[in-house]
Design an enzyme around this catalytic site. Structure first.
Site, PDB file in Angstrom:
ATOM      1  N   GLN A 198     -24.694 -35.657  12.018  1.00 32.43           N
ATOM      2  CA  GLN A 198     -23.828 -36.723  12.520  1.00 32.43           C
ATOM      3  C   GLN A 198     -24.523 -37.669  13.500  1.00 32.43           C
ATOM      4  OE1 GLN A 198     -20.430 -33.858  13.502  1.00 32.43           O
ATOM      5  NE2 GLN A 198     -19.340 -35.681  12.833  1.00 32.43           N
ATOM      6  N   ASN A 222     -20.557 -23.395  11.827  1.00 31.74           N
ATOM      7  CA  ASN A 222     -19.454 -24.225  12.294  1.00 31.74           C
ATOM      8  C   ASN A 222     -18.467 -24.433  11.147  1.00 31.74           C
ATOM      9  OD1 ASN A 222     -18.233 -26.338  14.188  1.00 31.74           O
ATOM     10  ND2 ASN A 222     -18.463 -27.459  12.276  1.00 31.74           N
ATOM     11  N   GLU A 223     -17.210 -24.102  11.385  1.00 27.52           N
ATOM     12  CA  GLU A 223     -16.127 -24.324  10.421  1.00 27.52           C
ATOM     13  C   GLU A 223     -16.528 -23.975   8.986  1.00 27.52           C
ATOM     14  OE1 GLU A 223     -14.383 -28.211  10.655  1.00 27.52           O
ATOM     15  OE2 GLU A 223     -13.767 -27.957  12.727  1.00 27.52           O
ATOM     16  N   GLU A 278     -14.313 -27.434  19.711  1.00 30.03           N
ATOM     17  CA  GLU A 278     -14.073 -28.827  19.316  1.00 30.03           C
ATOM     18  C   GLU A 278     -12.611 -29.143  19.509  1.00 30.03           C
ATOM     19  OE1 GLU A 278     -15.042 -30.249  15.417  1.00 30.03           O
ATOM     20  OE2 GLU A 278     -17.039 -29.363  15.490  1.00 30.03           O
ATOM     21  N   TYR A 304      -7.420 -29.258  16.287  1.00 29.18           N
ATOM     22  CA  TYR A 304      -7.034 -30.666  16.405  1.00 29.18           C
ATOM     23  C   TYR A 304      -5.538 -30.886  16.249  1.00 29.18           C
ATOM     24  CZ  TYR A 304     -11.987 -31.814  15.906  1.00 29.18           C
ATOM     25  OH  TYR A 304     -13.336 -31.906  16.116  1.00 29.18           O
ATOM     26  N   GLU A 328     -18.923 -39.677  10.523  1.00 31.85           N
ATOM     27  CA  GLU A 328     -17.806 -38.736  10.384  1.00 31.85           C
ATOM     28  C   GLU A 328     -17.671 -38.265   8.929  1.00 31.85           C
ATOM     29  OE1 GLU A 328     -16.216 -37.032  12.648  1.00 31.85           O
ATOM     30  OE2 GLU A 328     -14.940 -36.188  11.094  1.00 31.85           O
ATOM     31  N   TRP A 329     -18.724 -37.620   8.424  1.00 30.91           N
ATOM     32  CA  TRP A 329     -18.720 -36.973   7.109  1.00 30.91           C
ATOM     33  C   TRP A 329     -18.156 -37.882   6.018  1.00 30.91           C
ATOM     34  CZ3 TRP A 329     -22.088 -33.432   8.020  1.00 30.91           C
ATOM     35  CH2 TRP A 329     -22.122 -32.781   9.233  1.00 30.91           C
TER      36      TRP A 329
HETATM   37  C1  NOJ Z   1     -15.095 -30.997  12.221  1.00 35.13           C
HETATM   38  C2  NOJ Z   1     -16.560 -30.973  12.458  1.00 35.13           C
HETATM   39  O1  NOJ Z   1     -17.036 -29.775  12.985  1.00 35.13           O
HETATM   40  C3  NOJ Z   1     -17.059 -32.160  13.227  1.00 35.13           C
HETATM   41  O2  NOJ Z   1     -18.353 -32.398  12.797  1.00 35.13           O
HETATM   42  C4  NOJ Z   1     -16.160 -33.335  13.006  1.00 35.13           C
HETATM   43  O3  NOJ Z   1     -16.648 -34.485  13.642  1.00 35.13           O
HETATM   44  C5  NOJ Z   1     -14.784 -33.009  13.537  1.00 35.13           C
HETATM   45  N1  NOJ Z   1     -14.335 -31.705  13.117  1.00 35.13           N
HETATM   46  C6  NOJ Z   1     -13.740 -34.064  13.213  1.00 35.13           C
HETATM   47  O4  NOJ Z   1     -13.522 -34.112  11.855  1.00 35.13           O
END
Ligand code: NOJ
Length: 496
Positions: free
Chosen positions: A46, A193-194, A403, A334, A454-455
């Site tokens: 990112q 992560n996730e 996060e 979130y 953002e992916w």
């Molecule tokens: C998921 C990810 O871990 C992170 O890279 C991303 O920016 C946030 N959550 C928001 O989507």
């Protein structure tokens, strides 16, 4: 009016609004226990850029974003991103200015091992992370390392990616190298992560790299990730823990599922079932040694439908290695959804299979504020409920919020009042969980420091408390109002 007065007025305005809308109960004025840690979270793809510099190999995100036509809405990519490969000193200065005492970043596996395999180590990759770690420490900021945040080296994807069991050994070799190279200065490691989001969107919806759409791949990958995590945890135990004295855990994505009608037992039942499924593929095995009953039944159904070959249980031998392989729980949180039983299936949610398999109807309360993403509603009390749920079901583990953040549009400007309200609201609910409910949260990391890639959304949405001008080759950084708000919360260790 001076800039200072303007910022102060805006923060006061945001505080007044957030105090009135942020939670179910009144705003709590109190501080966190001494030693509570504050900071930010980010990941290599990112922010780093320098996608093909200094001997870095290609990873699956490089491949994904360079496809033609581009799968990313604004057709942009992380080739340069925030250019943190060259500007990490700017990032550290910002962290210091805001008053962070921890920073979580991920290692780009292909920067260190260009082929993904241990046969070729790239010294420039090791040097880059050494420089970053040393600079953080020199500024009194603890570095937290995520070993894998989604950017698998392409050569390992070419042999099947996470669904191929061979990747477990490659991951372990990479972790071993990282523990050797950096472990003398790292006290907290996050293996993945996730992984729930990575498996669902990488292998099932195809929204993330590698862009596959195959439920069997998603489920087998999830299983191999649990095994990879445990193998690396045990490696740390055997070889490094005694002299490095660090902690190893995983960061899991979890929203809160609220029964649409809390008085209705069927709504309460399906909401609980949904939470069990969400935590059933990763957390439950890592804590208790195997999948929970809900996940076993789900896997059984999918096997009957011939949708997967993934076994419904871990073997006894696997289970012994997996059980208890954590020193903390990382929670990325979130948002909240309403859930009710339904014969219809709704779409797949971020990070789980509930909508697909359960026939549960997922919705949101139209009164809940929303940012720039329709899958993120602003419901601070959902965090408190999630934390209490984890405490009750998982034996009061130490929890790090790894996060939490608010999605905005790129043209939202630096007076990000909504983000101020978001962080104040969520942090206050976390404070209630700690002070009033006795939940063991000891760290809060905001996502993210910078407006970054953002992916699957490219740069159309941002989470940063610092604005980055992505049209300027210098990628200048400008702190937003929210960074002043977090600066105050960090300094006061809560709300005085
Ligand atoms: C998921 C990810 O871990 C992170 O890279 C991303 O920016 C946030 N959550 C928001 O989507």
């Amino acid at each position: 009016m001076s800039i200072f007065c303007k910022v102060a007025n805006l923060i006061t305005f945001a505080i007044l609004v957030s105090n009135s809308v942020c939670g179910e109960d009144a705003f709590l004025y109190d501080v966190f226990p001494p030693g509570f840690q504050w900071g930010f979270s980010t990941s290599s793809y990112q922010i780093e850029g320098a996608w093909n510099e200094d001997g870095k190999g290609v990873n699956i995100w490089d491949t994904f974003v360079h496809r033609f036509p581009s799968p990313i809405p604004d057709k942009r990519n992380g080739d340069i991103a925030c250019d943190s490969y060259h500007k990490f000193d700017h990032d550290v200065s910002l962290l210091k200015y805001i008053g962070a005492n921890v920073y979580r970043f991920s290692l780009s596996w292909s920067r260190i091992l260009p082929t993904g395999r241990i046969d070729h180590i790239n010294p420039a990759g090791i040097q880059y992370y050494n420089n970053l770690i040393n600079l953080l420490l020199a500024n009194g900021i603890e570095p937290i390392v995520t070993l894998h945040q989604w950017d698998l080296p392409q050569p390992l994807m070419d042999i099947g990616g996470w669904q191929n069991e061979e990747v477990i050994q490659h991951f372990s070799n990479f972790a071993n190298l990282a523990f050797h190279a950096f472990g003398d200065r790292i006290r907290k490691w996050v293996t993945f992560n996730e992984p729930n989001v990575m498996c669902v969107h990488g292998y099932l919806t195809g929204k993330y790299a590698p862009g596959h759409k195959n439920i069997n791949e998603a489920l087998n990958s999830a299983r191999n990730i649990v095994k990879s995590h445990a193998k690396v945890y045990r490696l740390y135990d055997r070889v490094f823990r005694l002299h490095q004295g660090g902690k190893v855990g995983m960061a899991l994505f979890s929203y809160w599922l609220e029964p649409k009608d809390p008085q209705n037992p069927a709504h309460r039942k399906i909401a609980e079932y949904g939470m069990q499924i969400m935590w059933g593929s990763f957390a439950f095995p890592i804590v208790f040694g195997n999948y929970n009953d809900e996940t076993k039944q789900l896997l059984g159904k999918l096997r009957k439908l011939k949708l997967t070959s993934a076994p419904v249980e871990f073997t006894l031998e696997e289970s012994v290695e997996i059980k208890g392989s954590y020193d903390f729980w990382g929670l990325n949180h979130y948002s909240t959804y309403l859930v009710e039983p339904s014969k219809l299936t709704s779409s797949i949610l971020h990070g789980d299979l509930i909508g697909l398999v359960l026939g549960a109807k997922i919705s949101v309360d139209p009164k809940w504020p929303q940012g720039a993403r329709n899958d993120i509603t602003v419901v601070p009390w959902g965090l408190r409920k999630t934390l209490n749920w984890i405490k009750e079901r998982y034996g009061s583990p130490e929890i790090y919020i790894m996060e939490n953040g608010y999605p905005d549009y790129p043209n939202a400007g630096v007076e990000d009042v909504s983000r101020v309200q978001f962080h104040r609201g969520y942090i206050n609910e976390m404070l209630k969980a700690v002070r009033l409910d006795g939940v063991g949260v000891t760290m809060y990391l905001a996502c993210g420091l910078l407006d970054s890639f953002e992916w699957s959304l490219g740069y159309t949405v941002n989470f940063g408390v610092v604005y980055v001008n992505h049209s300027d080759p210098e990628r200048p950084r400008t702190p937003k109002l929210s960074s002043a708000c977090l600066q105050q919360i960090f300094a006061e260790n809560g709300f005085t």
